[in-house]
Scaffold this motif. Sequence first.
Motif, PDB file in Angstrom:
ATOM      1  N   ALA A 173       0.826  -1.202   0.000  1.00  9.93           N
ATOM      2  CA  ALA A 173       0.000   0.000   0.000  1.00  9.93           C
ATOM      3  C   ALA A 173       0.864   1.258   0.000  1.00  9.93           C
ATOM      4  O   ALA A 173       0.527   2.261  -0.639  1.00  9.93           O
ATOM      5  CB  ALA A 173      -0.917  -0.003   1.220  1.00  9.93           C
ATOM      6  N   SER A 175       3.876   1.519  -1.253  1.00  7.26           N
ATOM      7  CA  SER A 175       4.753   1.598  -2.418  1.00  7.26           C
ATOM      8  C   SER A 175       4.100   2.396  -3.541  1.00  7.26           C
ATOM      9  O   SER A 175       2.895   2.640  -3.535  1.00  7.26           O
ATOM     10  CB  SER A 175       5.102   0.202  -2.924  1.00  7.26           C
ATOM     11  OG  SER A 175       3.995  -0.366  -3.618  1.00  7.26           O
ATOM     12  N   ARG A 176       4.916   2.796  -4.523  1.00  8.90           N
ATOM     13  CA  ARG A 176       4.395   3.509  -5.690  1.00  8.90           C
ATOM     14  C   ARG A 176       4.268   2.589  -6.898  1.00  8.90           C
ATOM     15  O   ARG A 176       3.807   3.001  -7.957  1.00  8.90           O
ATOM     16  CB  ARG A 176       5.321   4.676  -6.034  1.00  8.90           C
ATOM     17  CG  ARG A 176       5.415   5.733  -4.958  1.00  8.90           C
ATOM     18  CD  ARG A 176       6.362   6.850  -5.385  1.00  8.90           C
ATOM     19  NE  ARG A 176       5.929   7.492  -6.620  1.00  8.90           N
ATOM     20  CZ  ARG A 176       6.618   8.450  -7.232  1.00  8.90           C
ATOM     21  NH1 ARG A 176       7.770   8.855  -6.729  1.00  8.90           N
ATOM     22  NH2 ARG A 176       6.159   8.992  -8.357  1.00  8.90           N
ATOM     23  N   THR A 178       3.405  -0.725  -9.459  1.00 13.39           N
ATOM     24  CA  THR A 178       2.215  -1.404  -9.975  1.00 13.39           C
ATOM     25  C   THR A 178       1.988  -2.693  -9.195  1.00 13.39           C
ATOM     26  O   THR A 178       2.927  -3.413  -8.861  1.00 13.39           O
ATOM     27  CB  THR A 178       2.406  -1.750 -11.463  1.00 13.39           C
ATOM     28  OG1 THR A 178       2.692  -0.550 -12.190  1.00 13.39           O
ATOM     29  CG2 THR A 178       1.171  -2.412 -12.035  1.00 13.39           C
ATOM     30  N   LEU A 195      -5.558  -1.595   0.855  1.00 14.20           N
ATOM     31  CA  LEU A 195      -4.583  -0.717   0.207  1.00 14.20           C
ATOM     32  C   LEU A 195      -4.893   0.752   0.493  1.00 14.20           C
ATOM     33  O   LEU A 195      -3.985   1.555   0.754  1.00 14.20           O
ATOM     34  CB  LEU A 195      -4.576  -0.972  -1.299  1.00 14.20           C
ATOM     35  CG  LEU A 195      -4.059  -2.342  -1.746  1.00 14.20           C
ATOM     36  CD1 LEU A 195      -4.241  -2.512  -3.258  1.00 14.20           C
ATOM     37  CD2 LEU A 195      -2.594  -2.536  -1.368  1.00 14.20           C
ATOM     38  N   ILE A 196      -6.163   1.108   0.465  1.00 10.17           N
ATOM     39  CA  ILE A 196      -6.554   2.484   0.771  1.00 10.17           C
ATOM     40  C   ILE A 196      -6.211   2.827   2.216  1.00 10.17           C
ATOM     41  O   ILE A 196      -5.660   3.902   2.510  1.00 10.17           O
ATOM     42  CB  ILE A 196      -8.055   2.686   0.500  1.00 10.17           C
ATOM     43  CG1 ILE A 196      -8.342   2.573  -0.996  1.00 10.17           C
ATOM     44  CG2 ILE A 196      -8.525   4.038   1.036  1.00 10.17           C
ATOM     45  CD1 ILE A 196      -9.820   2.533  -1.340  1.00 10.17           C
ATOM     46  N   ARG A 200      -2.790   3.988  -0.205  1.00  2.18           N
ATOM     47  CA  ARG A 200      -3.011   4.088  -1.654  1.00  2.18           C
ATOM     48  C   ARG A 200      -4.148   5.057  -1.942  1.00  2.18           C
ATOM     49  O   ARG A 200      -5.151   5.104  -1.219  1.00  2.18           O
ATOM     50  CB  ARG A 200      -3.361   2.719  -2.241  1.00  2.18           C
ATOM     51  CG  ARG A 200      -2.178   1.819  -2.477  1.00  2.18           C
ATOM     52  CD  ARG A 200      -1.598   2.005  -3.866  1.00  2.18           C
ATOM     53  NE  ARG A 200      -0.320   1.317  -3.999  1.00  2.18           N
ATOM     54  CZ  ARG A 200       0.253   1.013  -5.156  1.00  2.18           C
ATOM     55  NH1 ARG A 200      -0.330   1.344  -6.295  1.00  2.18           N
ATOM     56  NH2 ARG A 200       1.418   0.402  -5.177  1.00  2.18           N
ATOM     57  N   ASP A 201      -3.991   5.790  -3.029  1.00  5.69           N
ATOM     58  CA  ASP A 201      -5.014   6.739  -3.459  1.00  5.69           C
ATOM     59  C   ASP A 201      -6.240   5.980  -3.945  1.00  5.69           C
ATOM     60  O   ASP A 201      -6.143   5.139  -4.843  1.00  5.69           O
ATOM     61  CB  ASP A 201      -4.447   7.617  -4.567  1.00  5.69           C
ATOM     62  CG  ASP A 201      -5.433   8.660  -5.070  1.00  5.69           C
ATOM     63  OD1 ASP A 201      -6.559   8.726  -4.559  1.00  5.69           O
ATOM     64  OD2 ASP A 201      -5.056   9.401  -6.004  1.00  5.69           O
ATOM     65  N   GLN A 204      -6.762   5.991  -7.662  1.00  2.63           N
ATOM     66  CA  GLN A 204      -5.769   5.436  -8.583  1.00  2.63           C
ATOM     67  C   GLN A 204      -6.428   4.466  -9.556  1.00  2.63           C
ATOM     68  O   GLN A 204      -7.364   3.750  -9.227  1.00  2.63           O
ATOM     69  CB  GLN A 204      -4.663   4.729  -7.818  1.00  2.63           C
ATOM     70  CG  GLN A 204      -3.491   4.316  -8.698  1.00  2.63           C
ATOM     71  CD  GLN A 204      -2.323   3.781  -7.894  1.00  2.63           C
ATOM     72  OE1 GLN A 204      -2.491   2.908  -7.039  1.00  2.63           O
ATOM     73  NE2 GLN A 204      -1.118   4.291  -8.165  1.00  2.63           N
ATOM     74  N   VAL A 224      -9.276   2.208  -7.515  1.00  2.30           N
ATOM     75  CA  VAL A 224      -9.096   1.387  -6.311  1.00  2.30           C
ATOM     76  C   VAL A 224     -10.342   1.474  -5.427  1.00  2.30           C
ATOM     77  O   VAL A 224     -10.837   0.461  -4.908  1.00  2.30           O
ATOM     78  CB  VAL A 224      -7.845   1.823  -5.531  1.00  2.30           C
ATOM     79  CG1 VAL A 224      -7.704   0.996  -4.251  1.00  2.30           C
ATOM     80  CG2 VAL A 224      -6.596   1.683  -6.388  1.00  2.30           C
ATOM     81  N   GLY A 245      -2.557   0.608 -10.462  1.00  2.00           N
ATOM     82  CA  GLY A 245      -1.440   1.536 -10.615  1.00  2.00           C
ATOM     83  C   GLY A 245      -1.695   2.541 -11.712  1.00  2.00           C
ATOM     84  O   GLY A 245      -2.639   2.400 -12.508  1.00  2.00           O
TER      85      GLY A 245
END
Length: 250
Positions: A173, A175-176, A178, A195-196, A200-201, A204, A224, A245
């Motif tokens: 989550a 990381s940037r 894929t 992930l959110i 994570r955005d 995304q 996402v 990603g």
Amino acid sequence: MPDQALCLHPTSFAGVTLVGAGPGDPDLITIAGLKALLGADVVVTDRLVPHELLAGLAPDVELIDVAKFPRSRFTTQEDINAVLLDRARAGKRVVRLKGGDSYVFGRGFEEVLDLQQAGVPVRVIPGLSSSLSVPALAGIPVTHRGVVHDFTVVSGHVPPRHPESLVNWDALAASRGTIVLMMAVQNAGVIAQTLIDGGRDAGQSVGIVVDGSLASERVIRTTVGHLGESIETEKVRPPAIIVIGDVAGL
């Protein structure tokens, strides 16, 4: 070097050959894999193997279906290993045919170890993994210069926080890179929320590729935050590859 025509002659191997059949389109099996298949006495196959490849086998080839269907008919790994050993010890040229690549969530190395411990000769012919080939065929690169420098292929067959999960979801989550999810249709919603929660955005991009490489292929674009909802409204069923990603929005 002078041009030489490619000769597609069957190859024989006195033992077991693990062959990756690719993502589903029968044309995407490797030449080496097809040669091994054409030279087999016995083919032990999974459910995601292209039927066209099996239909082209000689009538005297023994075809053994050891498909594993979720919540349905199930062949244990021990039973599969026993079949491979039995046919190989009988002097048969055995091909173990798997969808994708045998070493990408295909339990291929488990079979190799079991055969090696029994003293049976074994070799591996890699296949195109659906984790990379399916997104590529659908127009989604898993990396792109200036956008992302890494990707992670993850099995989603168990949800985050499950006792059997070996995935560091917090690291993913944060990381940037894929994220390519395999076997994750059932758990896609909870994975997205995890992930959110981890950073994570929610906006995304996500690409869902259903029946990748086949005539029935569908590509669904979502985010996402709406992944779980999209799985339901679009009636997504396995097999499907989910790409999370910025590359999914290119």
